[in-house]
Design an enzyme around this catalytic site. Structure first.
Site, mmCIF file in Angstrom:
data_model
loop_
_atom_site.group_PDB
_atom_site.id
_atom_site.type_symbol
_atom_site.label_atom_id
_atom_site.label_comp_id
_atom_site.label_asym_id
_atom_site.label_seq_id
_atom_site.Cartn_x
_atom_site.Cartn_y
_atom_site.Cartn_z
ATOM 1 N N ILE A 94 0.817 -1.220 0.000
ATOM 2 C CA ILE A 94 0.000 0.000 0.000
ATOM 3 C C ILE A 94 0.851 1.270 0.000
ATOM 4 O O ILE A 94 0.322 2.361 -0.236
ATOM 5 C CB ILE A 94 -0.968 0.034 1.201
ATOM 6 C CG1 ILE A 94 -0.211 -0.042 2.532
ATOM 7 C CG2 ILE A 94 -1.987 -1.072 1.088
ATOM 8 C CD1 ILE A 94 -1.106 0.098 3.737
ATOM 9 N N LYS A 156 -12.936 2.846 12.598
ATOM 10 C CA LYS A 156 -12.470 3.466 13.834
ATOM 11 C C LYS A 156 -11.175 2.762 14.281
ATOM 12 O O LYS A 156 -10.959 1.610 13.889
ATOM 13 C CB LYS A 156 -13.555 3.387 14.915
ATOM 14 C CG LYS A 156 -13.617 2.078 15.703
ATOM 15 C CD LYS A 156 -14.592 2.207 16.841
ATOM 16 C CE LYS A 156 -14.580 0.984 17.722
ATOM 17 N NZ LYS A 156 -13.404 0.850 18.580
ATOM 18 N N ASP A 185 -19.015 3.250 12.172
ATOM 19 C CA ASP A 185 -19.120 2.780 13.550
ATOM 20 C C ASP A 185 -20.131 1.643 13.520
ATOM 21 O O ASP A 185 -21.332 1.875 13.371
ATOM 22 C CB ASP A 185 -19.593 3.907 14.473
ATOM 23 C CG ASP A 185 -19.697 3.478 15.937
ATOM 24 O OD1 ASP A 185 -19.668 2.261 16.196
ATOM 25 O OD2 ASP A 185 -19.820 4.342 16.812
ATOM 26 N N HIS A 186 -19.645 0.399 13.647
ATOM 27 C CA HIS A 186 -20.520 -0.746 13.413
ATOM 28 C C HIS A 186 -21.698 -0.788 14.387
ATOM 29 O O HIS A 186 -22.730 -1.391 14.084
ATOM 30 C CB HIS A 186 -19.722 -2.057 13.488
ATOM 31 C CG HIS A 186 -19.355 -2.472 14.877
ATOM 32 N ND1 HIS A 186 -18.220 -2.034 15.509
ATOM 33 C CD2 HIS A 186 -19.983 -3.285 15.764
ATOM 34 C CE1 HIS A 186 -18.154 -2.555 16.709
ATOM 35 N NE2 HIS A 186 -19.204 -3.318 16.911
ATOM 36 N N GLU A 224 -18.693 -6.147 28.900
ATOM 37 C CA GLU A 224 -18.138 -7.288 28.173
ATOM 38 C C GLU A 224 -17.494 -8.262 29.151
ATOM 39 O O GLU A 224 -16.739 -7.843 30.034
ATOM 40 C CB GLU A 224 -17.092 -6.827 27.160
ATOM 41 C CG GLU A 224 -17.597 -5.871 26.104
ATOM 42 C CD GLU A 224 -16.472 -5.399 25.207
ATOM 43 O OE1 GLU A 224 -16.179 -6.078 24.200
ATOM 44 O OE2 GLU A 224 -15.856 -4.360 25.519
ATOM 45 N N HIS A 248 -19.014 4.555 20.252
ATOM 46 C CA HIS A 248 -20.237 3.767 20.431
ATOM 47 C C HIS A 248 -21.211 4.400 21.430
ATOM 48 O O HIS A 248 -22.386 4.616 21.122
ATOM 49 C CB HIS A 248 -19.903 2.355 20.925
ATOM 50 C CG HIS A 248 -19.022 1.575 20.004
ATOM 51 N ND1 HIS A 248 -18.989 1.777 18.644
ATOM 52 C CD2 HIS A 248 -18.133 0.576 20.244
ATOM 53 C CE1 HIS A 248 -18.126 0.944 18.102
ATOM 54 N NE2 HIS A 248 -17.590 0.209 19.047
#
Length: 505
Positions: A94, A156, A185-186, A224, A248
């Protein structure tokens, strides 16, 4: 939308095509979109990486990822064979300009073959240190000059702090139009997160009570059970505040607190989110002792297995000052929310993996029932569970069956699994489809990213300049440090959790 997308041939270029994100998330998501007939009739996915792979080798590797991580389970061989014909690999560096010249040739070849306008999506599934290099080369080779049909997707973290976020925004906006930049942002692609807007703005009964007159406080909690795993090196440079709160959790807060948009136009929705960030009360040095809490997990046991403390994880400094837990108290200084506290917390190695948004309503103004009936009395509560259960629960009071007047809380539940037979799309399926269609509603705008960083910089600066003397301060399989309970308890509240018997795994 399906018909419109069919007429939009697309070249999807993944920098980091052999990486974990492409293997676990991106390609399984594209495969599911293909099965559901959302993909264009003509499309190509070009993975870019340093490995020496043939197209067939690349396809076989990706098949293993889809088998493991697609929500549909293992692939149907016939479907996979048809889908995989659209997958290609380019072995390249890249940092080398020839990489981008070769991509330009392939893009032009597809345009010639498909005879028409072609969407070109550059997905940067690489470490942040490579964002600038890739973007500059894409611009230098004029691969994204067609503003209407080319986009660049940035994962991110978008910057490490306010200064770096501004620099990255300035660089990108100097080479691309803001309409081409998709800061992903998933979390915003999750079904329940999207349903927050629907629940608020498609139901007339919500708006009259969605304000300081009826709402006592708001909690947003993302816990988590997992530790940092193989991400120790990255996480030790980030921490919970950067990794979770800045993106998030603040995004969830904006969805809960935003004013109704005039339309569902992407910029109109994002304008309302930015308004929330601008209205949030800034932190000052004297606020930090009673409005923010940090923590770091120590060793312990999770579901019968002994787990190491954060400082014993691979890639982590044995004397690390990085927080794995953060809790903050926010205020939004506007007419709707003046005086209503928003409590936010997130942490690793906690007792339960769950993401909850809880709206606590004020108590009834006058209690008319006998005192003996209120043993189990609680205020009305709206709980939006994002994971592991996807549901919206309105907790109200009701009379228990019997001859005496006994009142107890009951749940009115909208449960995705119980309501719909269809599988719920993964977050990346939603976001990749929106990228192809050109809908930026669920993506962050540059000023939104900077406003979030600006809000948190006083906390980040304070934590980085002062070593915590009590790390680690919570054990694995706990609910975080005790001082996090004090943060909310001094206001007369406690952190809410979803009872284990209500979680449908």
């Amino acid at each position: 939308m399906k018909f419109t997308l069919k007429d939009k041939p697309t070249v999807f270029i993944i920098f980091g095509g052999t990486g974990d994100l492409a293997w676990r998330k991106l390609v399984p998501a594209l495969y599911n979109l293909y099965i559901d007939k959302w993909m264009p009739k003509e499309f190509a996915v070009i993975g870019n990486g340093r490995s020496k792979l043939s197209d067939d080798d690349f396809r076989e590797t990706l098949k293993e990822g889809v088998d493991q991580f697609s929500r549909r389970g293992k692939v149907d061989n016939e479907v996979w064979n048809n889908f995989s014909k659209h997958l290609y690999f380019q072995s390249a560096d890249i940092k080398n300009v020839s990489t981008y010249k070769d991509l330009g040739k392939r893009i032009r070849a597809f345009k010639k073959e498909w005879k028409g306008d072609v969407n070109v999506i550059f997905y940067l599934a690489v470490a942040p240190r490579f964002f600038t290099t890739i973007a500059e080369n894409i611009a230098a080779q004029k691969l994204a000059t067609d503003v209407a049909h080319s986009r660049i997707v940035i994962e991110k973290p978008f910057g490490h702090d306010l200064e770096s976020a501004r620099e990255l925004n300035k660089l990108l906006c100097g080479m691309f139009d803001e309409s081409q930049i998709y800061r992903i942002d998933h979390y915003l692609g999750k079904e329940t997160v999207q349903n927050i807007m629907t629940f608020r703005f498609a139901n007339a009964i919500m708006e009259p009570v969605w304000n300081r007159n009826y709402i006592d406080h708001v909690q947003i909690s993302v816990s988590e059970q997992l530790g940092v795993g193989g991400r120790g090196g990255y996480y030790d440079e980030a921490g919970a505040l950067r990794d979770m709160v800045q993106n998030h959790l603040l995004q969830l807060l904006c969805l809960v607190a935003m004013e109704p948009p005039v339309t569902f136009d992407a910029d109109e929705v994002r304008n309302r989110k930015v308004d929330v960030l601008h209205a949030m009360r800034r932190f000052h040095a004297e606020d930090l002792s009673h409005m923010v809490v940090r923590g770091q997990y120590g060793p312990g046991w999770i579901e019968g297995d002994e787990v190491p403390g954060y400082r014993q994880e691979d890639g982590v400094n044995p004397e690390s000052n990085t927080e794995t837990f953060a809790a903050l108290k926010f205020f939004i200084d506007n007419w709707r929310w003046q005086g209503v506290p928003f409590y936010v917390r997130t942490g690793k190695r906690m007792h339960q993996s769950a993401s909850l948004v809880t709206i606590q309503f004020k108590d009834v103004p006058h209690y008319v029932f006998p005192n003996a009936s209120n043993e189990n009395w609680q205020q009305n509560r709206l709980v939006m569970s994002i994971q592991p259960e996807m549901s919206i629960r309105l907790q109200v009071q009701a009379k228990r069956p019997g001859l005496d007047m006994t009142i107890n809380p009951v749940d009115m539940v909208f449960d995705y699994k119980g309501t719909y037979d269809t599988d719920t799309p993964e977050a990346y399926e939603t976001l990749l489809l929106d990228t192809m269609v050109g809908d930026q509603t669920l993506f962050m705008r540059g000023d939104q990213v900077e406003a979030a960083w600006e809000l948190l910089m006083p906390v980040l600066n304070a934590w980085e300049s002062k070593q915590s003397l009590n790390f680690p301060n919570y054990s694995a399989d706990s609910w975080g440090p005790e001082i996090a309970e004090a943060l909310i308890a001094r206001d007369g509240f406690h952190w809410f959790t979803l009872p284990v018997d209500k979680i449908k795994k």
